[in-house]
Motif scaffolding. Sequence first.
Motif, PDB file in Angstrom:
ATOM      1  N   ARG A 171       3.902   5.853  -5.502  1.00  0.00           N
ATOM      2  CA  ARG A 171       3.823   6.011  -6.775  1.00  0.00           C
ATOM      3  C   ARG A 171       2.809   7.111  -7.383  1.00  0.00           C
ATOM      4  O   ARG A 171       2.721   7.617  -8.370  1.00  0.00           O
ATOM      5  CB  ARG A 171       3.425   4.498  -7.657  1.00  0.00           C
ATOM      6  N   ARG A 172       1.643   6.844  -6.817  1.00  0.00           N
ATOM      7  CA  ARG A 172       0.580   7.845  -7.011  1.00  0.00           C
ATOM      8  C   ARG A 172       0.907   9.202  -6.779  1.00  0.00           C
ATOM      9  O   ARG A 172       0.470  10.094  -7.770  1.00  0.00           O
ATOM     10  CB  ARG A 172      -0.950   7.365  -6.438  1.00  0.00           C
ATOM     11  N   ALA A 173       1.592   9.339  -5.679  1.00  0.00           N
ATOM     12  CA  ALA A 173       1.860  10.849  -5.408  1.00  0.00           C
ATOM     13  C   ALA A 173       3.011  11.277  -6.177  1.00  0.00           C
ATOM     14  O   ALA A 173       3.048  12.693  -6.523  1.00  0.00           O
ATOM     15  CB  ALA A 173       2.430  10.826  -3.872  1.00  0.00           C
ATOM     16  N   THR A 174       4.025  10.655  -6.991  1.00  0.00           N
ATOM     17  CA  THR A 174       4.712  11.032  -7.653  1.00  0.00           C
ATOM     18  C   THR A 174       4.809  10.662  -9.208  1.00  0.00           C
ATOM     19  O   THR A 174       5.637  11.166  -9.889  1.00  0.00           O
ATOM     20  CB  THR A 174       6.300  10.542  -7.055  1.00  0.00           C
TER      21      THR A 174
ATOM     22  N   VAL B 251       5.573  11.148   0.710  1.00  0.00           N
ATOM     23  CA  VAL B 251       6.433  10.080   0.202  1.00  0.00           C
ATOM     24  C   VAL B 251       7.425   9.715   1.320  1.00  0.00           C
ATOM     25  O   VAL B 251       7.474   8.453   1.544  1.00  0.00           O
ATOM     26  CB  VAL B 251       7.385  10.561  -0.781  1.00  0.00           C
ATOM     27  N   GLU B 252       8.113  10.771   2.139  1.00  0.00           N
ATOM     28  CA  GLU B 252       8.737  10.092   3.406  1.00  0.00           C
ATOM     29  C   GLU B 252       8.070   9.447   4.461  1.00  0.00           C
ATOM     30  O   GLU B 252       8.546   8.504   4.800  1.00  0.00           O
ATOM     31  CB  GLU B 252       9.490  11.424   3.902  1.00  0.00           C
ATOM     32  N   ARG B 253       6.760   9.773   4.585  1.00  0.00           N
ATOM     33  CA  ARG B 253       6.124   8.903   5.675  1.00  0.00           C
ATOM     34  C   ARG B 253       5.834   7.502   5.072  1.00  0.00           C
ATOM     35  O   ARG B 253       6.035   6.733   5.919  1.00  0.00           O
ATOM     36  CB  ARG B 253       4.696   9.745   6.075  1.00  0.00           C
TER      37      ARG B 253
ATOM     38  N   ASP C  87       0.696  -1.151  -0.024  1.00  0.00           N
ATOM     39  CA  ASP C  87      -0.019   0.057   0.193  1.00  0.00           C
ATOM     40  C   ASP C  87       0.702   1.071   0.001  1.00  0.00           C
ATOM     41  O   ASP C  87       0.616   2.304  -0.641  1.00  0.00           O
ATOM     42  CB  ASP C  87      -0.881  -0.049   1.143  1.00  0.00           C
ATOM     43  N   ALA C  88       1.914   1.401   0.618  1.00  0.00           N
ATOM     44  CA  ALA C  88       2.704   2.301   0.795  1.00  0.00           C
ATOM     45  C   ALA C  88       3.342   2.743  -0.567  1.00  0.00           C
ATOM     46  O   ALA C  88       3.693   3.868  -0.947  1.00  0.00           O
ATOM     47  CB  ALA C  88       3.751   2.208   2.119  1.00  0.00           C
TER      48      ALA C  88
END
Length: 74
Positions: free
Chosen positions: A20-23, A41-43, A14-15
């Motif tokens: 991938r979705r955020a970037t 992304v860091e979290r 999931d992470a």
Amino acid sequence: MHPKSPKWLQDIADACALIRRATQDQTLVGYEQDAVVRSAVERNFEIIGEALNRIRRTDPETPSMTTSSLSAIS
């Protein structure tokens, strides 16, 4: 396999999907300038590391079934 290992492996998947979705539409410059995306992304990398550490501590057999690239993350 430890009873919680499947959940931790799902947390990792999931992470990865969230990273991938955020970037996916980000350029490097855009990523560097967007504190919200960087924080997300860091979290999620922290979540991946935490899940891998839990698996290593409680279920030494499972890491041997994962690819070596997961070791590079933590």
